[in-house]
Design a protein around this motif. Sequence first.
Motif, PDB file in Angstrom:
ATOM      1  N   ASN A 216       0.773  -1.242   0.000  1.00  0.00           N
ATOM      2  CA  ASN A 216       0.000   0.000   0.000  1.00  0.00           C
ATOM      3  C   ASN A 216       0.799   1.284   0.000  1.00  0.00           C
ATOM      4  N   ILE A 217       2.062   1.240   0.364  1.00  0.00           N
ATOM      5  CA  ILE A 217       2.867   2.464   0.410  1.00  0.00           C
ATOM      6  C   ILE A 217       3.931   2.388  -0.671  1.00  0.00           C
ATOM      7  N   PRO A 218       3.852   3.280  -1.652  1.00  0.00           N
ATOM      8  CA  PRO A 218       4.824   3.235  -2.751  1.00  0.00           C
ATOM      9  C   PRO A 218       6.228   3.544  -2.249  1.00  0.00           C
ATOM     10  N   PRO A 219       7.224   2.889  -2.816  1.00  0.00           N
ATOM     11  CA  PRO A 219       8.604   3.177  -2.396  1.00  0.00           C
ATOM     12  C   PRO A 219       9.011   4.580  -2.825  1.00  0.00           C
ATOM     13  N   ARG A 220       9.912   5.179  -2.060  1.00  0.00           N
ATOM     14  CA  ARG A 220      10.420   6.502  -2.417  1.00  0.00           C
ATOM     15  C   ARG A 220      11.380   6.377  -3.580  1.00  0.00           C
ATOM     16  N   LYS A 221      11.422   7.421  -4.379  1.00  0.00           N
ATOM     17  CA  LYS A 221      12.411   7.479  -5.445  1.00  0.00           C
ATOM     18  C   LYS A 221      13.758   7.760  -4.806  1.00  0.00           C
TER      19      LYS A 221
END
Length: 75
Positions: free
Chosen positions: A55-60
Amino acid sequence: MENNICHRCGKPIYELIDFGSNQDGTINTDYCHNCYVNGIFVDHGISLEEKIEKNIPPRKNNQTMNKGKKNTITV
């Protein structure tokens, strides 16, 4: 809006659309939309770590959290 946190996964909830929903369609302020939809908990059988990953996209690579400033991202 006050600071709300999902009681199931711990995700901060900032927008009205991010809250879960009750069976009658009303907003549930205890849970996020990733955990509670139409009065039912979703994603049974997965761990909290799996739920976070889903549910939480990884940071760039170039994004970092600003220390001292709550919930801001520098790009």
